[in-house]
Design a protein around this motif. Structure first.
Motif, PDB file in Angstrom:
ATOM      1  N   ALA A   5       0.713  -1.167  -0.020  1.00 38.70           N
ATOM      2  CA  ALA A   5      -0.008  -0.062   0.046  1.00 38.70           C
ATOM      3  C   ALA A   5       0.882   1.511   0.036  1.00 38.70           C
ATOM      4  O   ALA A   5       0.498   2.300  -0.700  1.00 38.70           O
ATOM      5  CB  ALA A   5      -0.957  -0.033   1.272  1.00 38.70           C
ATOM      6  N   LEU A   6       2.004   1.400   0.757  1.00 38.85           N
ATOM      7  CA  LEU A   6       2.847   2.216   0.771  1.00 38.85           C
ATOM      8  C   LEU A   6       3.372   2.604  -0.577  1.00 38.85           C
ATOM      9  O   LEU A   6       3.425   3.672  -1.068  1.00 38.85           O
ATOM     10  CB  LEU A   6       3.934   2.230   1.647  1.00 38.85           C
ATOM     11  N   LEU A   7       3.700   1.590  -1.275  1.00 39.19           N
ATOM     12  CA  LEU A   7       4.202   1.623  -2.841  1.00 39.19           C
ATOM     13  C   LEU A   7       3.234   2.411  -3.697  1.00 39.19           C
ATOM     14  O   LEU A   7       3.493   3.189  -4.584  1.00 39.19           O
ATOM     15  CB  LEU A   7       4.868   0.433  -3.157  1.00 39.19           C
ATOM     16  N   VAL A   8       1.947   1.768  -3.374  1.00 39.52           N
ATOM     17  CA  VAL A   8       1.073   2.403  -4.246  1.00 39.52           C
ATOM     18  C   VAL A   8       0.876   3.908  -4.074  1.00 39.52           C
ATOM     19  O   VAL A   8       0.955   4.991  -4.923  1.00 39.52           O
ATOM     20  CB  VAL A   8      -0.380   1.705  -4.040  1.00 39.52           C
ATOM     21  N   LEU A   9       0.665   4.215  -2.784  1.00 37.65           N
ATOM     22  CA  LEU A   9       0.546   5.942  -2.421  1.00 37.65           C
ATOM     23  C   LEU A   9       1.743   6.621  -2.726  1.00 37.65           C
ATOM     24  O   LEU A   9       1.174   7.955  -3.121  1.00 37.65           O
ATOM     25  CB  LEU A   9       0.123   5.724  -1.094  1.00 37.65           C
ATOM     26  N   ALA A  10       2.827   6.213  -2.638  1.00 35.99           N
ATOM     27  CA  ALA A  10       4.001   7.038  -3.025  1.00 35.99           C
ATOM     28  C   ALA A  10       4.121   6.749  -4.530  1.00 35.99           C
ATOM     29  O   ALA A  10       5.152   7.749  -5.041  1.00 35.99           O
ATOM     30  CB  ALA A  10       5.154   6.476  -2.195  1.00 35.99           C
ATOM     31  N   ASP A  11       3.494   6.081  -5.313  1.00 42.16           N
ATOM     32  CA  ASP A  11       3.825   5.985  -7.011  1.00 42.16           C
ATOM     33  C   ASP A  11       3.646   7.267  -7.350  1.00 42.16           C
ATOM     34  O   ASP A  11       2.480   7.983  -7.343  1.00 42.16           O
ATOM     35  CB  ASP A  11       2.826   4.967  -7.233  1.00 42.16           C
ATOM     36  N   GLY A  12       4.460   8.026  -8.144  1.00 39.70           N
ATOM     37  CA  GLY A  12       4.356   9.027  -8.889  1.00 39.70           C
ATOM     38  C   GLY A  12       2.666   9.199 -10.015  1.00 39.70           C
ATOM     39  O   GLY A  12       2.413  10.058 -10.287  1.00 39.70           O
ATOM     40  N   ARG A  13       2.565   7.625 -10.311  1.00 37.03           N
ATOM     41  CA  ARG A  13       1.616   7.667 -11.173  1.00 37.03           C
ATOM     42  C   ARG A  13       0.140   7.276 -10.431  1.00 37.03           C
ATOM     43  O   ARG A  13      -1.085   7.310 -11.130  1.00 37.03           O
ATOM     44  CB  ARG A  13       1.717   6.338 -11.974  1.00 37.03           C
ATOM     45  N   PHE A  14       0.095   7.416  -9.115  1.00 37.85           N
ATOM     46  CA  PHE A  14      -0.924   7.432  -8.365  1.00 37.85           C
ATOM     47  C   PHE A  14      -2.092   8.623  -8.749  1.00 37.85           C
ATOM     48  O   PHE A  14      -1.134   9.621  -8.834  1.00 37.85           O
ATOM     49  CB  PHE A  14      -0.880   7.396  -7.078  1.00 37.85           C
ATOM     50  N   PRO A  15      -3.099   8.458  -9.271  1.00 41.68           N
ATOM     51  CA  PRO A  15      -3.761   9.758  -9.882  1.00 41.68           C
ATOM     52  C   PRO A  15      -4.238  10.616  -8.779  1.00 41.68           C
ATOM     53  O   PRO A  15      -5.370  11.231  -8.673  1.00 41.68           O
ATOM     54  CB  PRO A  15      -5.099   9.021 -10.620  1.00 41.68           C
ATOM     55  N   ALA A  16      -3.367  11.555  -8.103  1.00 38.26           N
ATOM     56  CA  ALA A  16      -3.712  12.415  -7.174  1.00 38.26           C
ATOM     57  C   ALA A  16      -3.334  13.793  -7.642  1.00 38.26           C
ATOM     58  O   ALA A  16      -3.552  14.802  -6.914  1.00 38.26           O
ATOM     59  CB  ALA A  16      -2.633  12.229  -5.910  1.00 38.26           C
ATOM     60  N   GLY A  17      -3.088  14.003  -8.931  1.00 43.57           N
ATOM     61  CA  GLY A  17      -2.877  15.319  -9.557  1.00 43.57           C
ATOM     62  C   GLY A  17      -1.558  16.236  -9.450  1.00 43.57           C
ATOM     63  O   GLY A  17      -1.525  17.078  -9.949  1.00 43.57           O
ATOM     64  N   GLY A  18      -0.793  15.549  -8.601  1.00 45.74           N
ATOM     65  CA  GLY A  18       0.587  16.085  -8.446  1.00 45.74           C
ATOM     66  C   GLY A  18       1.384  16.361  -9.734  1.00 45.74           C
ATOM     67  O   GLY A  18       2.024  17.436  -9.723  1.00 45.74           O
ATOM     68  N   HIS A  19       1.160  15.640 -10.783  1.00 40.74           N
ATOM     69  CA  HIS A  19       1.821  15.952 -11.918  1.00 40.74           C
ATOM     70  C   HIS A  19       1.798  17.319 -12.412  1.00 40.74           C
ATOM     71  O   HIS A  19       2.507  17.696 -13.280  1.00 40.74           O
ATOM     72  CB  HIS A  19       1.550  14.826 -13.193  1.00 40.74           C
ATOM     73  N   ALA A  20       0.603  17.879 -12.124  1.00 40.07           N
ATOM     74  CA  ALA A  20       0.027  19.150 -12.693  1.00 40.07           C
ATOM     75  C   ALA A  20       0.986  20.398 -12.197  1.00 40.07           C
ATOM     76  O   ALA A  20       0.692  21.532 -12.311  1.00 40.07           O
ATOM     77  CB  ALA A  20      -1.228  19.392 -12.910  1.00 40.07           C
ATOM     78  N   HIS A  21       1.818  20.137 -10.964  1.00 43.68           N
ATOM     79  CA  HIS A  21       2.312  21.046  -9.965  1.00 43.68           C
ATOM     80  C   HIS A  21       3.763  20.890 -10.076  1.00 43.68           C
ATOM     81  O   HIS A  21       4.211  20.006 -10.044  1.00 43.68           O
ATOM     82  CB  HIS A  21       1.539  20.956  -8.719  1.00 43.68           C
ATOM     83  N   SER A  22       4.479  22.107  -9.911  1.00 44.91           N
ATOM     84  CA  SER A  22       5.843  22.060  -9.800  1.00 44.91           C
ATOM     85  C   SER A  22       6.422  22.451  -8.531  1.00 44.91           C
ATOM     86  O   SER A  22       7.922  22.386  -8.290  1.00 44.91           O
ATOM     87  CB  SER A  22       6.214  22.968 -10.781  1.00 44.91           C
ATOM     88  N   GLY A  23       5.565  22.665  -7.431  1.00 45.56           N
ATOM     89  CA  GLY A  23       6.133  22.864  -6.374  1.00 45.56           C
ATOM     90  C   GLY A  23       7.055  24.193  -6.169  1.00 45.56           C
ATOM     91  O   GLY A  23       7.815  24.335  -5.259  1.00 45.56           O
ATOM     92  N   GLY A  24       6.594  25.167  -7.118  1.00 43.73           N
ATOM     93  CA  GLY A  24       7.388  26.450  -6.820  1.00 43.73           C
ATOM     94  C   GLY A  24       8.535  26.384  -8.021  1.00 43.73           C
ATOM     95  O   GLY A  24       9.101  27.521  -8.102  1.00 43.73           O
ATOM     96  N   ALA A  25       8.926  25.279  -8.546  1.00 45.23           N
ATOM     97  CA  ALA A  25      10.252  25.130  -9.525  1.00 45.23           C
ATOM     98  C   ALA A  25       9.701  25.979 -10.729  1.00 45.23           C
ATOM     99  O   ALA A  25      10.828  26.720 -11.188  1.00 45.23           O
ATOM    100  CB  ALA A  25      10.344  23.756  -9.688  1.00 45.23           C
TER     101      ALA A  25
END
Length: 225
Positions: free
Chosen positions: A10-30
């Motif tokens: 479950a930890l691997l699933v939740l930490a996976d960058g492909r988990f569809p949580a929307g983070g790919h659309a954000h740069s974190g200020g970069a």
């Protein structure tokens, strides 16, 4: 209670960058840092990620760990608001919280996630949802803190590959070298969460707050934040 094998998966699933949580659309200020000329190469990326990890990353990891422990979600959401002075970043956090909630309820349906979604129909802060999701998946506060700490640096690293054409091997090396600090931040966040909401970290990154407001006003941008 999940078995260790299930919990690890479950930890691997939740930490996976492909988990569809929307983070790919954000740069974190970069993206704003790249435009300002403060982020130009792998060395700059390492410094940027380290600073982000020990400020907003630590703060978010503490909130997630507290949610994973089952602290009151309403109080945690207020604590997240108080620790996010930028209106643009508050909006981003709630938007990401909504997206994460959709994915979490599909993956690990439970009453705690349903209750959080009902209490915050416009979205709870992302770290609060992250911690509640971790608990739903059978994970502990350290797991939640690790996921959020890692997300705080992996997002900018991935974004800079697109923004600068940076060698992805170099970007990955930056993350690998930060591993001991990621472990330390996660441990500190989880320890603080066990002491209660008032003990949660409140580290800040004023420049990220300022540039987030500027970035939100750009008419054309590659990332949402």
């Amino acid at each position: 209670m999940a078995t260790p094998v299930t919990t690890r998966a479950a930890l691997l699933v939740l930490a996976d960058g492909r988990f569809p949580a929307g983070g790919h659309a954000h740069s974190g200020g970069a993206e704003a840092a790249v435009k300002a000329g403060r982020l130009r190469d792998a060395a700059d990326l390492a410094a940027f990620c380290r600073g982000r990890l020990h400020t907003t990353g630590l703060t978010s990891a503490g909130l997630a760990a507290a949610a994973a422990l089952g602290h009151d979600a309403g109080a945690l959401d207020e604590a997240a608001d108080a620790r996010t002075p930028s209106p643009a970043l508050r909006a981003v956090s709630r938007r990401l919280g909504r997206q994460l909630m959709r994915a979490a309820r599909a993956a690990w349906p439970c009453e705690a996630l349903d209750a959080l979604a009902a209490a915050f129909p416009r979205g709870a802060h992302q770290p609060v949802v992250f911690g509640t999701t971790a608990r739903a998946a059978g994970l502990g506060p350290e797991d939640a803190a690790h996921c959020v700490a890692y997300e705080s640096v992996s997002g900018p690293a991935t974004a800079v590959v697109r923004l600068l054409g940076l060698d992805p091997f170099q970007a990955t090396a930056v993350l690998a070298r930060l591993a001991p600090e990621l472990d330390d931040v996660a441990a500190r966040a989880a320890a603080a969460a066990r002491e209660g909401i008032d003990a949660l970290p409140a580290a800040s990154a004023p420049l990220l707050d300022v540039t987030a407001e500027q970035h939100a006003a750009w008419p054309v941008r590659l990332f949402a934040s």
